[in-house]
Design a protein around this motif. Structure first.
Motif, PDB file in Angstrom:
ATOM      1  N   PHE A   1     -18.472  14.624 -25.974  1.00 38.98           N
ATOM      2  CA  PHE A   1     -19.051  13.331 -25.623  1.00 38.98           C
ATOM      3  C   PHE A   1     -20.274  13.049 -26.490  1.00 38.98           C
ATOM      4  O   PHE A   1     -20.448  11.935 -27.005  1.00 38.98           O
ATOM      5  CB  PHE A   1     -19.428  13.285 -24.134  1.00 38.98           C
ATOM      6  CG  PHE A   1     -20.249  12.076 -23.766  1.00 38.98           C
ATOM      7  CD1 PHE A   1     -19.739  10.785 -23.919  1.00 38.98           C
ATOM      8  CD2 PHE A   1     -21.548  12.200 -23.286  1.00 38.98           C
ATOM      9  CE1 PHE A   1     -20.491   9.657 -23.590  1.00 38.98           C
ATOM     10  CE2 PHE A   1     -22.311  11.084 -22.971  1.00 38.98           C
ATOM     11  CZ  PHE A   1     -21.777   9.814 -23.121  1.00 38.98           C
TER      12      PHE A   1
ATOM     13  N   VAL B   1     -13.108  -3.013 -31.984  1.00 37.92           N
ATOM     14  CA  VAL B   1     -12.488  -1.696 -31.775  1.00 37.92           C
ATOM     15  C   VAL B   1     -11.779  -1.247 -33.054  1.00 37.92           C
ATOM     16  O   VAL B   1     -11.902  -0.087 -33.481  1.00 37.92           O
ATOM     17  CB  VAL B   1     -11.489  -1.745 -30.593  1.00 37.92           C
ATOM     18  CG1 VAL B   1     -10.654  -0.477 -30.524  1.00 37.92           C
ATOM     19  CG2 VAL B   1     -12.227  -1.954 -29.284  1.00 37.92           C
TER      20      VAL B   1
ATOM     21  N   LYS C   1      -7.532   4.082 -31.863  1.00 40.96           N
ATOM     22  CA  LYS C   1      -8.108   2.908 -31.210  1.00 40.96           C
ATOM     23  C   LYS C   1      -8.224   3.079 -29.696  1.00 40.96           C
ATOM     24  O   LYS C   1      -9.178   2.617 -29.091  1.00 40.96           O
ATOM     25  CB  LYS C   1      -7.245   1.677 -31.523  1.00 40.96           C
ATOM     26  CG  LYS C   1      -7.360   1.224 -32.970  1.00 40.96           C
ATOM     27  CD  LYS C   1      -6.557  -0.039 -33.162  1.00 40.96           C
ATOM     28  CE  LYS C   1      -5.809   0.041 -34.477  1.00 40.96           C
ATOM     29  NZ  LYS C   1      -4.899  -1.079 -34.682  1.00 40.96           N
ATOM     30  N   ASP C   2      -7.223   3.721 -29.099  1.00 42.23           N
ATOM     31  CA  ASP C   2      -7.291   3.869 -27.640  1.00 42.23           C
ATOM     32  C   ASP C   2      -8.440   4.779 -27.225  1.00 42.23           C
ATOM     33  O   ASP C   2      -9.109   4.538 -26.217  1.00 42.23           O
ATOM     34  CB  ASP C   2      -5.958   4.366 -27.062  1.00 42.23           C
ATOM     35  CG  ASP C   2      -5.537   5.706 -27.619  1.00 42.23           C
ATOM     36  OD1 ASP C   2      -5.223   5.778 -28.819  1.00 42.23           O
ATOM     37  OD2 ASP C   2      -5.517   6.686 -26.854  1.00 42.23           O
TER      38      ASP C   2
ATOM     39  N   VAL D   1     -11.560   2.684 -27.429  1.00 41.33           N
ATOM     40  CA  VAL D   1     -11.699   1.796 -26.261  1.00 41.33           C
ATOM     41  C   VAL D   1     -12.288   2.588 -25.086  1.00 41.33           C
ATOM     42  O   VAL D   1     -13.249   2.155 -24.451  1.00 41.33           O
ATOM     43  CB  VAL D   1     -10.340   1.168 -25.854  1.00 41.33           C
ATOM     44  CG1 VAL D   1     -10.458   0.408 -24.535  1.00 41.33           C
ATOM     45  CG2 VAL D   1      -9.837   0.237 -26.940  1.00 41.33           C
ATOM     46  N   TYR D   2     -11.721   3.761 -24.838  1.00 41.82           N
ATOM     47  CA  TYR D   2     -12.186   4.567 -23.703  1.00 41.82           C
ATOM     48  C   TYR D   2     -13.676   4.909 -23.833  1.00 41.82           C
ATOM     49  O   TYR D   2     -14.466   4.694 -22.897  1.00 41.82           O
ATOM     50  CB  TYR D   2     -11.344   5.852 -23.596  1.00 41.82           C
ATOM     51  CG  TYR D   2     -11.906   6.854 -22.621  1.00 41.82           C
ATOM     52  CD1 TYR D   2     -11.752   6.674 -21.250  1.00 41.82           C
ATOM     53  CD2 TYR D   2     -12.627   7.962 -23.071  1.00 41.82           C
ATOM     54  CE1 TYR D   2     -12.284   7.576 -20.356  1.00 41.82           C
ATOM     55  CE2 TYR D   2     -13.174   8.867 -22.178  1.00 41.82           C
ATOM     56  CZ  TYR D   2     -12.999   8.674 -20.824  1.00 41.82           C
ATOM     57  OH  TYR D   2     -13.549   9.565 -19.934  1.00 41.82           O
TER      58      TYR D   2
ATOM     59  N   MET E   1     -16.009   1.687 -23.747  1.00 43.05           N
ATOM     60  CA  MET E   1     -16.163   1.134 -22.395  1.00 43.05           C
ATOM     61  C   MET E   1     -17.067   2.038 -21.545  1.00 43.05           C
ATOM     62  O   MET E   1     -17.834   1.564 -20.725  1.00 43.05           O
ATOM     63  CB  MET E   1     -14.795   0.958 -21.710  1.00 43.05           C
ATOM     64  CG  MET E   1     -13.916  -0.071 -22.373  1.00 43.05           C
ATOM     65  SD  MET E   1     -14.730  -1.665 -22.494  1.00 43.05           S
ATOM     66  CE  MET E   1     -14.080  -2.253 -24.050  1.00 43.05           C
ATOM     67  N   SER E   2     -16.968   3.348 -21.788  1.00 43.28           N
ATOM     68  CA  SER E   2     -17.838   4.276 -21.067  1.00 43.28           C
ATOM     69  C   SER E   2     -19.287   4.079 -21.513  1.00 43.28           C
ATOM     70  O   SER E   2     -20.203   4.091 -20.683  1.00 43.28           O
ATOM     71  CB  SER E   2     -17.405   5.726 -21.308  1.00 43.28           C
ATOM     72  OG  SER E   2     -16.054   5.888 -20.929  1.00 43.28           O
TER      73      SER E   2
ATOM     74  N   LYS F   1     -20.605   1.090 -19.853  1.00 46.76           N
ATOM     75  CA  LYS F   1     -20.879   1.398 -18.443  1.00 46.76           C
ATOM     76  C   LYS F   1     -22.213   2.135 -18.276  1.00 46.76           C
ATOM     77  O   LYS F   1     -22.948   1.878 -17.335  1.00 46.76           O
ATOM     78  CB  LYS F   1     -19.719   2.239 -17.893  1.00 46.76           C
ATOM     79  CG  LYS F   1     -19.842   2.608 -16.440  1.00 46.76           C
ATOM     80  CD  LYS F   1     -18.608   3.367 -15.982  1.00 46.76           C
ATOM     81  CE  LYS F   1     -18.792   3.945 -14.593  1.00 46.76           C
ATOM     82  NZ  LYS F   1     -17.621   4.712 -14.158  1.00 46.76           N
ATOM     83  N   PHE F   2     -22.503   3.039 -19.215  1.00 47.54           N
ATOM     84  CA  PHE F   2     -23.726   3.826 -19.072  1.00 47.54           C
ATOM     85  C   PHE F   2     -24.914   3.226 -19.829  1.00 47.54           C
ATOM     86  O   PHE F   2     -25.953   3.861 -19.979  1.00 47.54           O
ATOM     87  CB  PHE F   2     -23.473   5.280 -19.498  1.00 47.54           C
ATOM     88  CG  PHE F   2     -22.364   5.910 -18.708  1.00 47.54           C
ATOM     89  CD1 PHE F   2     -22.386   5.870 -17.317  1.00 47.54           C
ATOM     90  CD2 PHE F   2     -21.281   6.507 -19.330  1.00 47.54           C
ATOM     91  CE1 PHE F   2     -21.356   6.417 -16.573  1.00 47.54           C
ATOM     92  CE2 PHE F   2     -20.244   7.051 -18.588  1.00 47.54           C
ATOM     93  CZ  PHE F   2     -20.282   7.004 -17.201  1.00 47.54           C
TER      94      PHE F   2
ATOM     95  N   LEU G   1      -9.231   4.584 -17.076  1.00 50.92           N
ATOM     96  CA  LEU G   1      -9.470   3.568 -18.111  1.00 50.92           C
ATOM     97  C   LEU G   1     -10.874   3.688 -18.688  1.00 50.92           C
ATOM     98  O   LEU G   1     -11.160   3.178 -19.763  1.00 50.92           O
ATOM     99  CB  LEU G   1      -9.270   2.160 -17.524  1.00 50.92           C
ATOM    100  CG  LEU G   1      -7.825   1.804 -17.142  1.00 50.92           C
ATOM    101  CD1 LEU G   1      -7.780   0.511 -16.364  1.00 50.92           C
ATOM    102  CD2 LEU G   1      -6.950   1.698 -18.387  1.00 50.92           C
ATOM    103  N   VAL G   2     -11.762   4.334 -17.974  1.00 53.31           N
ATOM    104  CA  VAL G   2     -13.155   4.449 -18.392  1.00 53.31           C
ATOM    105  C   VAL G   2     -13.676   5.797 -17.894  1.00 53.31           C
ATOM    106  O   VAL G   2     -13.021   6.451 -17.085  1.00 53.31           O
ATOM    107  CB  VAL G   2     -13.943   3.230 -17.817  1.00 53.31           C
ATOM    108  CG1 VAL G   2     -14.125   3.322 -16.314  1.00 53.31           C
ATOM    109  CG2 VAL G   2     -15.263   3.015 -18.500  1.00 53.31           C
ATOM    110  N   GLY G   3     -14.861   6.192 -18.378  1.00 59.61           N
ATOM    111  CA  GLY G   3     -15.408   7.488 -17.962  1.00 59.61           C
ATOM    112  C   GLY G   3     -16.334   7.368 -16.757  1.00 59.61           C
ATOM    113  O   GLY G   3     -16.745   6.281 -16.365  1.00 59.61           O
TER     114      GLY G   3
ATOM    115  N   PRO H   1      -5.759  -1.405 -23.235  1.00 55.86           N
ATOM    116  CA  PRO H   1      -6.445  -0.124 -23.432  1.00 55.86           C
ATOM    117  C   PRO H   1      -6.173   0.498 -24.791  1.00 55.86           C
ATOM    118  O   PRO H   1      -6.899   1.386 -25.230  1.00 55.86           O
ATOM    119  CB  PRO H   1      -5.899   0.761 -22.320  1.00 55.86           C
ATOM    120  CG  PRO H   1      -4.997  -0.059 -21.511  1.00 55.86           C
ATOM    121  CD  PRO H   1      -4.737  -1.354 -22.194  1.00 55.86           C
ATOM    122  N   GLY H   2      -5.131   0.019 -25.472  1.00 58.21           N
ATOM    123  CA  GLY H   2      -4.769   0.612 -26.762  1.00 58.21           C
ATOM    124  C   GLY H   2      -5.653   0.171 -27.906  1.00 58.21           C
ATOM    125  O   GLY H   2      -5.830   0.914 -28.881  1.00 58.21           O
ATOM    126  N   ASP H   3      -6.214  -1.041 -27.846  1.00 63.47           N
ATOM    127  CA  ASP H   3      -7.044  -1.511 -28.962  1.00 63.47           C
ATOM    128  C   ASP H   3      -8.083  -2.563 -28.556  1.00 63.47           C
ATOM    129  O   ASP H   3      -8.718  -3.157 -29.424  1.00 63.47           O
ATOM    130  CB  ASP H   3      -6.166  -2.068 -30.092  1.00 63.47           C
ATOM    131  CG  ASP H   3      -5.323  -3.236 -29.637  1.00 63.47           C
ATOM    132  OD1 ASP H   3      -5.434  -3.626 -28.471  1.00 63.47           O
ATOM    133  OD2 ASP H   3      -4.549  -3.759 -30.460  1.00 63.47           O
TER     134      ASP H   3
END
Lengths: 91, 434
Positions: A28, A46, A57-58, A61-62, A65-66, A69-70, B135-137, B238-240
């Motif tokens: 991380f 992205v 890319k996926d 995204v993950y 987005m995290s 969020k933080f 989908l997210v952490g 979620p892919g791009d």
């Protein structure tokens, strides 16, 4: 062992192996540095981030987005085709 | 019995703290019975608390669930064990059951936790958030979700590095890594099974490409994207990270399909997909939503009107069986399907595909009682020997079933079924006392 109030994590340290958790943390921190460094110069989508940090890319995204969020990153504007958002560092 | 085992007694043990278990517990508690709810998750509320809206009224799901859950949690006759599991239940006699339970450590004193989230802020570890369907952490020190009950932090000990940052940051000092699993030996007079359902695992249909193609998601992942506490700022692939324009729903993904071991209709997929399609049209006004179906089963009150309303909003309905989903290099998805009305094989490209996954039985329940004592139906749901007259009755006297533990059903039917289970339980307990 004597358990000190407010430092009970030390109690469990003697009982549990945390190698895998530390590896996750390391990953991380690496990804966060990569993405935040990449966003220092420009706002990026992205797709652009994926090329710049050499990550799928996926996964971008993950992690992105995290990081939103933080509180590290924020969403920028949509492109002209209303398809992809750009992302920027949170000031 | 181990030396550390704690003992307690209640009138009724309710297994499962979802909407069915919660409703049954509330009915019983309001009738003066003491109830213990055992919930394996960190919060009560089950799956309903994670939904965006309910069909066909489009009422906010959280707005319905939260006051109900709050009432359950505050009721003087109800005790809730979250993060807990039933190990074994033995029937000693009528009105006399014994249950062995285990409470897993939360590593946080939930009574003292104020839900300030400072531990979450301090925690350096990020792992996939199961409540957002990965989908997210989320952090290793976390509050399960914003409307969780109890709204208390928990430590995901498998992901924790034991750095102590959370403990140092916690103002009331409620983080406690010395917590150990607690075993309980409980005496009750009756048991209600409200263990709910599991979602079908779409990996069991490899031709759909779920997991392989990242822009194929499940209906529950879409549900989270549509909820106010969603993982992204809007609906995204979620892919791009693309805002999808052409979205396809594949109904009966893992339902009515004997080849994947689930030949029955899940009863809710048609309507929740239509609900999501309507919500998508609101969230993405330019979106083109297509629903691929075998039959639309709009059997409930207001369901047919809801279906017609979706058609009126511009949702396309194609009677077609999906053969295969493949991915184009740009992440778009090519659906190859049989158009049943035209009797032709066709192909169509979509930005994103949502698999409307079905309901399958939660098999945990069979292990609670002795071998074969609790009869299951051919699909592994709890068998109802007198489905018409006494739907809550099971093969064991004094053990009743509520909600989707007995088979697929929607939320109003689950609540009705809870009413039946609580009435049967009261009747059983009173009848045995007279």
């Amino acid at each position: 062992m004597e358990i000190e109030k407010g430092k009970t994590y030390k109690y469990l340290r003697e009982k549990r192996e945390v190698t895998e958790a530390k590896e996750n943390l390391k990953r991380f921190n690496q990804v966060r540095k990569l993405i935040l460094d990449a966003l220092k110069e420009n706002d990026l989508t992205v797709d652009q981030l994926s090329l710049k940090v050499d990550m799928s890319k996926d996964e971008v995204v993950y992690w992105l987005m995290s990081l939103i969020k933080f509180g590290y990153v924020q969403t920028g504007s949509l492109d002209d085709m209303d398809e992809y958002f750009s992302y920027k560092l949170k000031k | 019995m181990g030396e550390k085992m704690k003992e307690a007694s209640y009138d009724v043990l309710v297994i499962g703290g979802g909407i069915a278990g919660g409703e049954a517990a509330l009915n019983l508690a309001n009738n003066g019975l003491t109830v213990l709810i055992v919930e394996k998750d960190l919060s009560v509320g089950g799956k309903m608390i994670l939904l965006s809206k309910v069909f066909p009224t489009l009422d906010c799901s959280a707005c319905i669930t939260t006051p109900k859950i709050s009432e359950i949690a505050r009721h003087r006759n109800i005790t809730i064990f979250t993060g807990s599991e039933v190990r074994k239940i033995r029937k000693k006699n009528e009105n006399d059951f014994e249950a062995d339970l285990i409470r897993h450590p939360r590593y946080v004193d939930a009574e003292k936790c104020t839900g300030c989230q400072l531990c979450e802020e301090a925690c350096p570890v990020v792992v996939p958030d199961g409540y957002q369907f990965n989908l997210v952490g989320r952090k290793a020190a976390f509050i399960p979700f914003s409307i969780a009950n109890p709204r208390a932090a928990a430590i995901d000990i498998e992901s924790c590095t034991l750095c102590g940052a959370c403990e140092k940051a916690c103002p009331p000092g409620c983080i406690d890594f010395t917590q150990e699993p607690e075993e309980y030996h409980i005496k009750v007079r009756s048991v209600i099974i409200a263990t709910g359902f599991r979602l079908f695992d779409p990996l069991l249909i490899p031709r759909y490409g779920y997991g392989l193609h990242k822009n194929i998601i499940t209906s529950m992942q879409m549900e989270r994207q549509l909820a106010p506490t969603r993982p992204f700022n809007t609906i995204l692939r979620p892919g791009d990270g693309k805002v999808p324009c052409k979205i396809a729903y594949v109904l009966c993904s893992g339902s009515r399909d004997a080849s994947v071991g689930n030949p029955v209709c899940s009863q809710i997929c048609c309507m929740y997909s239509i609900k999501q399609a309507q919500l998508l049209m609101g969230a993405l006004p330019m979106a083109d939503v297509t629903i691929y179906y075998l039959n639309i089963r709009s059997f409930g009150k207001g369901f047919e009107e809801f279906y017609e309303q979706a058609k009126g909003m511009g949702v396309s309905f194609v009677k077609g069986k999906i053969g295969k989903i493949s991915e184009n290099p740009n992440g778009d998805l090519l659906l190859r399907y049989e158009d049943i009305n035209e009797n032709r094989v066709k192909e169509k490209v979509h930005d994103m595909v949502v698999l409307s996954v079905g309901i399958v039985a939660n098999r945990d329940v069979s292990s609670f009682f002795g071998e074969g004592l609790l009869k299951l139906d051919p699909y592994n749901f709890v068998s109802q020997p007198d489905q018409l007259l006494r739907p809550a009755k099971t093969s064991i006297d004094g053990v009743f079933v509520a909600g989707t533990a007995s088979g697929p059903m929607d939320i109003p039917d689950s609540i009705l079924s809870s009413g039946s289970a609580s009435a049967e339980t009261i009747s059983y307990i009173i009848g045995r006392n007279e």
